[in-house]
Write a protein that holds these residues in place. Structure first.
Motif, PDB file in Angstrom:
ATOM      1  N   LEU A  11       0.910  -1.228  -0.057  1.00  0.00           N
ATOM      2  CA  LEU A  11      -0.055  -0.001  -0.080  1.00  0.00           C
ATOM      3  C   LEU A  11       0.861   1.325   0.040  1.00  0.00           C
ATOM      4  O   LEU A  11       1.873   1.210   0.714  1.00  0.00           O
ATOM      5  CB  LEU A  11      -0.970   0.046   1.205  1.00  0.00           C
ATOM      6  CG  LEU A  11      -1.632   1.122   1.475  1.00  0.00           C
ATOM      7  CD1 LEU A  11      -2.667   1.437   0.462  1.00  0.00           C
ATOM      8  CD2 LEU A  11      -2.198   1.048   2.972  1.00  0.00           C
ATOM      9  N   VAL A  12       0.655   2.105  -0.832  1.00  0.00           N
ATOM     10  CA  VAL A  12       1.289   3.421  -0.992  1.00  0.00           C
ATOM     11  C   VAL A  12       0.420   4.580  -1.219  1.00  0.00           C
ATOM     12  O   VAL A  12      -0.474   4.428  -1.816  1.00  0.00           O
ATOM     13  CB  VAL A  12       2.562   3.157  -2.101  1.00  0.00           C
ATOM     14  CG1 VAL A  12       1.922   2.980  -3.560  1.00  0.00           C
ATOM     15  CG2 VAL A  12       3.510   4.249  -1.975  1.00  0.00           C
ATOM     16  N   GLN A  13       0.731   5.779  -1.018  1.00  0.00           N
ATOM     17  CA  GLN A  13      -0.114   6.916  -1.118  1.00  0.00           C
ATOM     18  C   GLN A  13       0.240   7.353  -2.544  1.00  0.00           C
ATOM     19  O   GLN A  13       1.261   7.161  -3.168  1.00  0.00           O
ATOM     20  CB  GLN A  13       0.445   7.921  -0.212  1.00  0.00           C
ATOM     21  CG  GLN A  13      -0.119   7.860   1.394  1.00  0.00           C
ATOM     22  CD  GLN A  13       0.149   8.746   2.094  1.00  0.00           C
ATOM     23  OE1 GLN A  13       0.837   9.741   1.911  1.00  0.00           O
ATOM     24  NE2 GLN A  13      -0.511   8.942   3.379  1.00  0.00           N
ATOM     25  N   PRO A  14      -0.754   8.245  -3.116  1.00  0.00           N
ATOM     26  CA  PRO A  14      -0.647   8.765  -4.560  1.00  0.00           C
ATOM     27  C   PRO A  14       0.631   9.592  -4.282  1.00  0.00           C
ATOM     28  O   PRO A  14       0.928  10.071  -3.377  1.00  0.00           O
ATOM     29  CB  PRO A  14      -1.892   9.543  -4.552  1.00  0.00           C
ATOM     30  CG  PRO A  14      -2.933   8.911  -3.933  1.00  0.00           C
ATOM     31  CD  PRO A  14      -2.164   8.285  -2.824  1.00  0.00           C
ATOM     32  N   PRO A  87      -3.825   6.396  -8.309  1.00  0.00           N
ATOM     33  CA  PRO A  87      -4.465   5.343  -7.961  1.00  0.00           C
ATOM     34  C   PRO A  87      -5.101   4.480  -8.881  1.00  0.00           C
ATOM     35  O   PRO A  87      -5.229   3.217  -8.798  1.00  0.00           O
ATOM     36  CB  PRO A  87      -6.035   5.995  -7.420  1.00  0.00           C
ATOM     37  CG  PRO A  87      -5.185   7.565  -7.003  1.00  0.00           C
ATOM     38  CD  PRO A  87      -4.038   7.900  -7.757  1.00  0.00           C
ATOM     39  N   GLU A  88      -4.905   5.008 -10.084  1.00  0.00           N
ATOM     40  CA  GLU A  88      -5.185   4.007 -11.576  1.00  0.00           C
ATOM     41  C   GLU A  88      -4.131   2.950 -11.530  1.00  0.00           C
ATOM     42  O   GLU A  88      -4.148   2.128 -12.394  1.00  0.00           O
ATOM     43  CB  GLU A  88      -5.116   4.713 -12.653  1.00  0.00           C
ATOM     44  CG  GLU A  88      -6.644   5.723 -12.505  1.00  0.00           C
ATOM     45  CD  GLU A  88      -6.259   6.921 -11.973  1.00  0.00           C
ATOM     46  OE1 GLU A  88      -7.214   7.517 -11.454  1.00  0.00           O
ATOM     47  OE2 GLU A  88      -5.161   7.390 -11.392  1.00  0.00           O
ATOM     48  N   ASP A  89      -2.925   2.960 -10.694  1.00  0.00           N
ATOM     49  CA  ASP A  89      -2.050   2.074 -10.933  1.00  0.00           C
ATOM     50  C   ASP A  89      -2.330   0.854  -9.970  1.00  0.00           C
ATOM     51  O   ASP A  89      -1.565  -0.290 -10.312  1.00  0.00           O
ATOM     52  CB  ASP A  89      -0.603   2.685 -10.620  1.00  0.00           C
ATOM     53  CG  ASP A  89      -0.100   3.660 -11.507  1.00  0.00           C
ATOM     54  OD1 ASP A  89       0.453   4.587 -11.002  1.00  0.00           O
ATOM     55  OD2 ASP A  89      -0.331   3.411 -12.727  1.00  0.00           O
ATOM     56  N   THR A  90      -3.252   0.650  -9.053  1.00  0.00           N
ATOM     57  CA  THR A  90      -3.615  -0.136  -8.226  1.00  0.00           C
ATOM     58  C   THR A  90      -4.320  -1.560  -9.073  1.00  0.00           C
ATOM     59  O   THR A  90      -4.955  -1.421  -9.817  1.00  0.00           O
ATOM     60  CB  THR A  90      -5.088   0.172  -7.512  1.00  0.00           C
ATOM     61  OG1 THR A  90      -4.728   1.341  -6.521  1.00  0.00           O
ATOM     62  CG2 THR A  90      -5.639  -0.887  -6.542  1.00  0.00           C
ATOM     63  N   GLY A 106       4.377 -15.449 -13.233  1.00  0.00           N
ATOM     64  CA  GLY A 106       4.208 -15.480 -11.751  1.00  0.00           C
ATOM     65  C   GLY A 106       3.020 -15.480 -11.056  1.00  0.00           C
ATOM     66  O   GLY A 106       1.940 -15.341 -11.517  1.00  0.00           O
ATOM     67  N   GLN A 107       2.922 -15.719  -9.683  1.00  0.00           N
ATOM     68  CA  GLN A 107       1.671 -15.539  -8.837  1.00  0.00           C
ATOM     69  C   GLN A 107       1.061 -14.227  -8.827  1.00  0.00           C
ATOM     70  O   GLN A 107      -0.304 -13.980  -8.527  1.00  0.00           O
ATOM     71  CB  GLN A 107       1.758 -16.198  -7.506  1.00  0.00           C
ATOM     72  CG  GLN A 107       1.902 -17.779  -7.599  1.00  0.00           C
ATOM     73  CD  GLN A 107       0.821 -18.576  -8.524  1.00  0.00           C
ATOM     74  OE1 GLN A 107      -0.258 -18.415  -8.211  1.00  0.00           O
ATOM     75  NE2 GLN A 107       1.043 -19.180  -9.479  1.00  0.00           N
ATOM     76  N   GLY A 108       1.779 -13.231  -8.829  1.00  0.00           N
ATOM     77  CA  GLY A 108       1.375 -11.723  -8.755  1.00  0.00           C
ATOM     78  C   GLY A 108       1.670 -11.144  -7.340  1.00  0.00           C
ATOM     79  O   GLY A 108       1.879 -11.944  -6.628  1.00  0.00           O
ATOM     80  N   THR A 109       1.811  -9.826  -7.309  1.00  0.00           N
ATOM     81  CA  THR A 109       1.766  -9.140  -6.204  1.00  0.00           C
ATOM     82  C   THR A 109       0.957  -7.783  -6.052  1.00  0.00           C
ATOM     83  O   THR A 109       0.688  -7.219  -7.255  1.00  0.00           O
ATOM     84  CB  THR A 109       3.442  -8.687  -5.817  1.00  0.00           C
ATOM     85  OG1 THR A 109       3.391  -8.201  -4.714  1.00  0.00           O
ATOM     86  CG2 THR A 109       3.906  -7.771  -6.877  1.00  0.00           C
ATOM     87  N   GLN A 110       0.341  -7.654  -5.067  1.00  0.00           N
ATOM     88  CA  GLN A 110      -0.547  -6.614  -4.978  1.00  0.00           C
ATOM     89  C   GLN A 110      -0.225  -5.294  -4.702  1.00  0.00           C
ATOM     90  O   GLN A 110       0.499  -5.183  -3.765  1.00  0.00           O
ATOM     91  CB  GLN A 110      -1.745  -6.882  -4.037  1.00  0.00           C
ATOM     92  CG  GLN A 110      -2.851  -5.920  -3.838  1.00  0.00           C
ATOM     93  CD  GLN A 110      -3.951  -5.644  -4.898  1.00  0.00           C
ATOM     94  OE1 GLN A 110      -4.427  -6.658  -5.433  1.00  0.00           O
ATOM     95  NE2 GLN A 110      -3.879  -4.500  -5.438  1.00  0.00           N
ATOM     96  N   VAL A 111      -0.462  -4.372  -5.575  1.00  0.00           N
ATOM     97  CA  VAL A 111      -0.028  -2.851  -5.380  1.00  0.00           C
ATOM     98  C   VAL A 111      -1.398  -2.133  -5.274  1.00  0.00           C
ATOM     99  O   VAL A 111      -2.416  -2.269  -6.192  1.00  0.00           O
ATOM    100  CB  VAL A 111       0.866  -2.376  -6.552  1.00  0.00           C
ATOM    101  CG1 VAL A 111       0.837  -0.772  -6.572  1.00  0.00           C
ATOM    102  CG2 VAL A 111       2.110  -3.125  -6.741  1.00  0.00           C
ATOM    103  N   THR A 112      -1.433  -1.404  -4.271  1.00  0.00           N
ATOM    104  CA  THR A 112      -2.663  -0.463  -3.856  1.00  0.00           C
ATOM    105  C   THR A 112      -2.305   0.968  -3.671  1.00  0.00           C
ATOM    106  O   THR A 112      -1.245   1.244  -2.951  1.00  0.00           O
ATOM    107  CB  THR A 112      -3.498  -0.918  -2.577  1.00  0.00           C
ATOM    108  OG1 THR A 112      -3.828  -2.309  -2.905  1.00  0.00           O
ATOM    109  CG2 THR A 112      -4.670  -0.057  -2.386  1.00  0.00           C
ATOM    110  N   VAL A 113      -2.807   1.930  -4.453  1.00  0.00           N
ATOM    111  CA  VAL A 113      -2.496   3.164  -4.455  1.00  0.00           C
ATOM    112  C   VAL A 113      -3.583   4.033  -3.969  1.00  0.00           C
ATOM    113  O   VAL A 113      -4.554   4.000  -4.653  1.00  0.00           O
ATOM    114  CB  VAL A 113      -1.995   3.689  -5.623  1.00  0.00           C
ATOM    115  CG1 VAL A 113      -1.474   5.181  -5.341  1.00  0.00           C
ATOM    116  CG2 VAL A 113      -0.729   2.835  -6.313  1.00  0.00           C
ATOM    117  N   SER A 114      -3.349   4.407  -2.535  1.00  0.00           N
ATOM    118  CA  SER A 114      -4.555   5.023  -1.939  1.00  0.00           C
ATOM    119  C   SER A 114      -4.136   5.957  -0.785  1.00  0.00           C
ATOM    120  O   SER A 114      -3.015   5.622  -0.184  1.00  0.00           O
ATOM    121  CB  SER A 114      -5.746   4.041  -1.512  1.00  0.00           C
ATOM    122  OG  SER A 114      -6.527   4.201  -0.609  1.00  0.00           O
ATOM    123  N   SER A 115      -4.982   6.995  -0.365  1.00  0.00           N
ATOM    124  CA  SER A 115      -4.682   7.946   0.698  1.00  0.00           C
ATOM    125  C   SER A 115      -5.423   7.419   1.677  1.00  0.00           C
ATOM    126  O   SER A 115      -5.386   7.933   2.992  1.00  0.00           O
ATOM    127  CB  SER A 115      -4.828   9.369   0.298  1.00  0.00           C
ATOM    128  OG  SER A 115      -6.228   9.498  -0.268  1.00  0.00           O
TER     129      SER A 115
END
Length: 115
Positions: A11-14, A87-90, A106-115
């Protein structure tokens, strides 16, 4: 069959940055191309970036200028440095490796861009 293990999501902020890693179980130069795809909720799989055995790099239009793909042959790892995240990169980010006779993901890794 090669094993690809992604890591580095979270999880990362915009406006923030993340670096994804894709560790392969064999020499990455065995493959014609390695790269990253992503899939956002409810959307199709989308091309993000690739690097071929000769070092030629391609990016999807939505990430040009913000993402950088690079590799470390000694570590058998391909990376994706993501800056100025939006946020659109989520999405779930997948690493892939392709050659004339094979394609693996691969199995993938989740990226969430949100404040």
């Amino acid at each position: 069959q090669v094993q690809l293990v992604e890591s580095g999501g979270g999880l990362v902020q915009p406006g923030g940055s993340l670096k994804l890693s894709c560790a392969a179980s064999e020499n990455i130069f065995n493959f014609n191309e390695m790269g990253w795809l992503r899939q956002a909720p409810g959307k199709e799989l989308d091309f993000v970036a690739s690097i071929n055995v000769g070092g030629k790099i391609k990016y999807g239009d939505s990430v040009k200028g913000r993402f950088t793909i690079f590799r470390d042959g000694a570590k058998k790892t391909v990376y994706l440095q993501m800056n100025s995240l939006e946020p659109e990169d989520t999405a779930v980010y997948y690493c892939y490796a392709s050659s004339v006779s094979s394609y693996n993901r691969g199995q993938g890794t989740q990226v969430t861009v949100s404040s």
